[in-house]
Design a protein around this motif. Sequence first.
Motif, mmCIF file in Angstrom:
data_model
loop_
_atom_site.group_PDB
_atom_site.id
_atom_site.type_symbol
_atom_site.label_atom_id
_atom_site.label_comp_id
_atom_site.label_asym_id
_atom_site.label_seq_id
_atom_site.Cartn_x
_atom_site.Cartn_y
_atom_site.Cartn_z
ATOM 1 N N SER A 119 18.090 10.157 -10.269
ATOM 2 C CA SER A 119 18.372 11.425 -10.930
ATOM 3 C C SER A 119 17.782 11.385 -12.339
ATOM 4 C CB SER A 119 19.879 11.683 -10.985
ATOM 5 O OG SER A 119 20.157 12.905 -11.624
ATOM 6 N N PRO A 120 16.679 12.120 -12.581
ATOM 7 C CA PRO A 120 16.006 13.009 -11.640
ATOM 8 C C PRO A 120 15.143 12.237 -10.652
ATOM 9 C CG PRO A 120 14.839 13.005 -13.724
ATOM 10 C CD PRO A 120 16.075 12.182 -13.926
ATOM 11 N N VAL A 121 14.791 12.900 -9.562
ATOM 12 C CA VAL A 121 13.975 12.290 -8.529
ATOM 13 C C VAL A 121 12.640 11.851 -9.129
ATOM 14 C CG1 VAL A 121 13.025 14.517 -7.801
ATOM 15 C CG2 VAL A 121 13.044 12.605 -6.192
ATOM 16 N N GLU A 122 12.135 10.682 -8.694
ATOM 17 C CA GLU A 122 10.888 10.139 -9.243
ATOM 18 C C GLU A 122 9.703 10.322 -8.309
ATOM 19 O OE1 GLU A 122 12.796 6.712 -12.169
ATOM 20 O OE2 GLU A 122 11.940 6.084 -10.247
ATOM 21 N N ASP A 123 9.928 10.726 -7.060
ATOM 22 C CA ASP A 123 8.833 11.014 -6.131
ATOM 23 C C ASP A 123 8.244 12.393 -6.410
ATOM 24 O OD1 ASP A 123 9.322 8.634 -4.851
ATOM 25 O OD2 ASP A 123 9.807 9.511 -2.904
ATOM 26 N N ARG A 124 6.982 12.565 -6.038
ATOM 27 C CA ARG A 124 6.327 13.873 -6.035
ATOM 28 C C ARG A 124 5.467 13.990 -4.780
ATOM 29 N NH1 ARG A 124 9.570 14.134 -9.404
ATOM 30 N NH2 ARG A 124 9.439 14.950 -11.527
ATOM 31 N N HIS A 125 5.171 15.219 -4.374
ATOM 32 C CA HIS A 125 4.233 15.429 -3.272
ATOM 33 C C HIS A 125 3.424 16.680 -3.546
ATOM 34 C CE1 HIS A 125 6.958 18.473 -1.212
ATOM 35 N NE2 HIS A 125 7.811 17.844 -1.992
ATOM 36 N N SER A 126 2.178 16.699 -3.078
ATOM 37 C CA SER A 126 1.268 17.806 -3.340
ATOM 38 C C SER A 126 0.428 18.093 -2.114
ATOM 39 C CB SER A 126 0.323 17.483 -4.514
ATOM 40 O OG SER A 126 1.043 17.222 -5.701
ATOM 41 N N VAL A 127 0.057 19.363 -1.970
ATOM 42 C CA VAL A 127 -0.877 19.789 -0.923
ATOM 43 C C VAL A 127 -1.760 20.875 -1.529
ATOM 44 C CG1 VAL A 127 -1.182 20.701 1.410
ATOM 45 C CG2 VAL A 127 0.872 19.370 0.859
ATOM 46 N N ALA A 128 -3.066 20.773 -1.308
ATOM 47 C CA ALA A 128 -3.980 21.772 -1.854
ATOM 48 C C ALA A 128 -5.242 21.849 -1.007
ATOM 49 C CB ALA A 128 -4.342 21.443 -3.304
ATOM 50 N N SER A 129 -5.875 23.025 -1.033
ATOM 51 C CA SER A 129 -7.182 23.225 -0.401
ATOM 52 C C SER A 129 -8.261 23.202 -1.472
ATOM 53 C CB SER A 129 -7.236 24.577 0.318
ATOM 54 O OG SER A 129 -6.262 24.664 1.323
ATOM 55 N N GLY A 139 -0.848 14.629 -0.629
ATOM 56 C CA GLY A 139 -0.553 13.459 -1.453
ATOM 57 C C GLY A 139 0.927 13.174 -1.571
ATOM 58 N N ILE A 140 1.264 11.886 -1.582
ATOM 59 C CA ILE A 140 2.621 11.400 -1.852
ATOM 60 C C ILE A 140 2.521 10.461 -3.053
ATOM 61 C CG2 ILE A 140 4.578 10.052 -1.015
ATOM 62 C CD1 ILE A 140 4.377 12.598 0.517
ATOM 63 N N PHE A 141 3.386 10.687 -4.049
ATOM 64 C CA PHE A 141 3.328 9.926 -5.293
ATOM 65 C C PHE A 141 4.727 9.404 -5.606
ATOM 66 C CE2 PHE A 141 0.458 13.534 -5.181
ATOM 67 C CZ PHE A 141 -0.774 12.902 -5.270
ATOM 68 N N ASP A 142 4.861 8.079 -5.638
ATOM 69 C CA ASP A 142 6.160 7.428 -5.799
ATOM 70 C C ASP A 142 6.248 6.852 -7.205
ATOM 71 O OD1 ASP A 142 8.461 5.957 -5.674
ATOM 72 O OD2 ASP A 142 7.963 4.902 -3.832
ATOM 73 N N GLY A 143 7.049 7.491 -8.053
ATOM 74 C CA GLY A 143 7.165 7.056 -9.437
ATOM 75 C C GLY A 143 8.149 5.918 -9.614
ATOM 76 N N HIS A 144 7.994 5.185 -10.689
ATOM 77 C CA HIS A 144 8.968 4.165 -11.086
ATOM 78 C C HIS A 144 8.981 4.097 -12.612
ATOM 79 C CE1 HIS A 144 5.120 2.059 -10.038
ATOM 80 N NE2 HIS A 144 5.283 1.565 -11.260
ATOM 81 N N ASP A 405 -5.228 12.290 18.675
ATOM 82 C CA ASP A 405 -4.546 12.120 17.385
ATOM 83 C C ASP A 405 -3.727 13.377 17.115
ATOM 84 O OD1 ASP A 405 -5.835 9.648 16.993
ATOM 85 O OD2 ASP A 405 -7.587 10.645 16.132
ATOM 86 N N LYS A 406 -2.414 13.267 17.234
ATOM 87 C CA LYS A 406 -1.560 14.461 17.214
ATOM 88 C C LYS A 406 -0.970 14.776 15.852
ATOM 89 C CE LYS A 406 -2.223 14.996 21.600
ATOM 90 N NZ LYS A 406 -3.141 16.061 22.063
ATOM 91 N N PHE A 407 -0.614 13.755 15.084
ATOM 92 C CA PHE A 407 -0.011 14.032 13.782
ATOM 93 C C PHE A 407 -0.213 12.859 12.826
ATOM 94 C CE2 PHE A 407 3.427 12.461 16.550
ATOM 95 C CZ PHE A 407 3.896 11.376 15.833
ATOM 96 N N LEU A 408 -0.130 13.193 11.540
ATOM 97 C CA LEU A 408 -0.251 12.219 10.457
ATOM 98 C C LEU A 408 1.038 12.246 9.655
ATOM 99 C CD1 LEU A 408 -2.044 10.445 8.442
ATOM 100 C CD2 LEU A 408 -2.604 12.626 7.332
ATOM 101 N N VAL A 409 1.592 11.086 9.360
ATOM 102 C CA VAL A 409 2.791 10.988 8.522
ATOM 103 C C VAL A 409 2.431 10.245 7.245
ATOM 104 C CG1 VAL A 409 5.166 10.153 8.328
ATOM 105 C CG2 VAL A 409 4.303 10.937 10.554
ATOM 106 N N LEU A 410 2.662 10.907 6.110
ATOM 107 C CA LEU A 410 2.554 10.260 4.801
ATOM 108 C C LEU A 410 3.946 10.241 4.195
ATOM 109 C CD1 LEU A 410 -0.073 12.592 4.805
ATOM 110 C CD2 LEU A 410 -0.793 10.887 3.138
ATOM 111 N N ALA A 411 4.331 9.115 3.615
ATOM 112 C CA ALA A 411 5.685 9.027 3.049
ATOM 113 C C ALA A 411 5.750 7.962 1.973
ATOM 114 C CB ALA A 411 6.711 8.729 4.142
ATOM 115 N N SER A 412 6.686 8.140 1.061
ATOM 116 C CA SER A 412 6.959 7.133 0.042
ATOM 117 C C SER A 412 7.711 5.966 0.680
ATOM 118 C CB SER A 412 7.774 7.735 -1.105
ATOM 119 O OG SER A 412 9.000 8.263 -0.626
ATOM 120 N N ASP A 413 7.803 4.856 -0.041
ATOM 121 C CA ASP A 413 8.361 3.653 0.575
ATOM 122 C C ASP A 413 9.856 3.755 0.832
ATOM 123 O OD1 ASP A 413 9.221 3.402 -2.070
ATOM 124 O OD2 ASP A 413 9.075 1.227 -2.049
ATOM 125 N N GLY A 414 10.509 4.793 0.305
ATOM 126 C CA GLY A 414 11.911 4.992 0.655
ATOM 127 C C GLY A 414 12.119 5.179 2.139
#
Length: 530
Positions: A119-129, A139-144, A405-414
């Motif tokens: 708190s506050p959350v440290e992860d971020r995620h983005s999608v853009a064309s 994109g997945i971005f895991d802050g510390h 290839d049906k799907f892609l999973v991107l995720a933070s280490d949580g």
Amino acid sequence: MSSTVSYWVLNSARNSIVTLQGGRRLYSRCVSNRSKSKWRLFSRVPATLKNSSTCGSFALQKAYRHMSTEEDDLHLQLSPAQVNEVLQAGESVYKILDLDSRVPNSVLRFESNQLAANSPVEDRHSVASCLQTSGLMFGIFDGHGGHACAQAVSERLFYYVAVSLMSHQTLERMEGAMESMKPLLPILQWHKHPGDSIYKDVTSVHLNHLRVYWQELLDLHMEMGLSIEEALAYSFQRLDSDISLEIQAPLEDEMMRNLSLQVAFSGATACMAHVDGVHLHVANAGDCRAILGVQEDSGMWSCLPLTRDHNAWNQAELSRLKRKHPKSEDRTIIMDDRLLGVLMPCRAFGDVQLKWSKELQRGILERGFNTEALNIYQFTPPHYYTPPYLTAEPEVTYHRLRPQDKFLVLASDGLWDVLDNEAVVRLVVEYLAEAGRHKPDLAQRPANLGLMQSLLLQRKAKGLHAADQNAATHLIRHAIGSNEYGEMEQERLTAMLTLPEDLARMYRDDITVTVVYFNSDSIDAYYKGG
């Protein structure tokens, strides 16, 4: 939450904290094996729930989460509807439209979700064309050490990649617009969820650094721009270099100085994918992860990893680190399974404490910053002899998409801390099957209100529960609610969702997930020349 679960959570948490006295704060030396940063902060004053959270997070009603760790206070029991409300708060679903009907998009849609522990959350995620070139970026971005670096990277990295891919002619138009003070060509179209941050216009400092980068690209006189592999590798390293330079340069604006310091002294791992037709590139620096869910002609499912975690358990990464430093440091580069005994990931943006010389760090921090107020923890690891020890250079993987290839999973280490690759694929497949079973078959019958009401009554009579409408939510639900046998336990799920703020991070990390679904028909048509 039952008294048994409450007692277990509270007492095991109390017994897990080993602290060092540090001024007005308690610094945890090693709260959890999954905690990335050795200097995780615990305030002596119980944290208060924020009315609204920063970008990418969501506000929890105060009734849903404890503010006290006193055993007498741990009595909250969420109803199934309330559990769903908390889990679904950060959901987003986006269907991809074919902007060019002659070229069907290989991406059908994507689904995302995020659950905070910090708190506050440290992860971020983005999608853009990309608007001046082709391709979608995820994109997945895991802050510390705070959220500042993850926030900055999530807002800026895609611009560097998009500029890297531009042709010489497009870059000349960009430079011409700047020189004549005309509007710039649009670079990105962001696909945002209402709960995400509003991506602010690039500040003048950030834009100036981006401009210097495209000027250097212009000097290379490459007609078609960089290859995607080069663009990804250069963009990661260039942005990290700019983050470092921005705090070293004199800045008159105090807010900008403070923000630049927070960005540079916090850190973020990053995993991003660029999809253009059948061409999939993944760039990874740190311990976020990307995997493909593959369905063979036989119907069997399998997992194809596209990244490797950059940590002490990766022997290739360990060898790379040892090659970069004198042999006398072989035993001290990794201690307690952490880089210099401090950081779990061995690649990350920011974290200048592990990149700059001691003299440079002192020189910057002696410029009158209120490091206490900015939550900057000053710590030099022992055996700090030959920096830099940390890099943002990514590993880039290329995969040519196939109809299977049906799907892609991107995720933070949580997510990956508690679910392995195969379990994640299995759960997404399970979600798709469940969603298919709950979807009314209206192909042979007209869809009218009477029929829909009848189907709903049939479902209610059979006792069917409301299925998750988002694969990312389904993954998060099982990540925090499954026992050691992979079975969902409602009591455990409720306990994990109602942990007090000062305990939540000890039992789970921020979890951020994006699931991208591919269009098998359009991929198949590509191979058939259609």
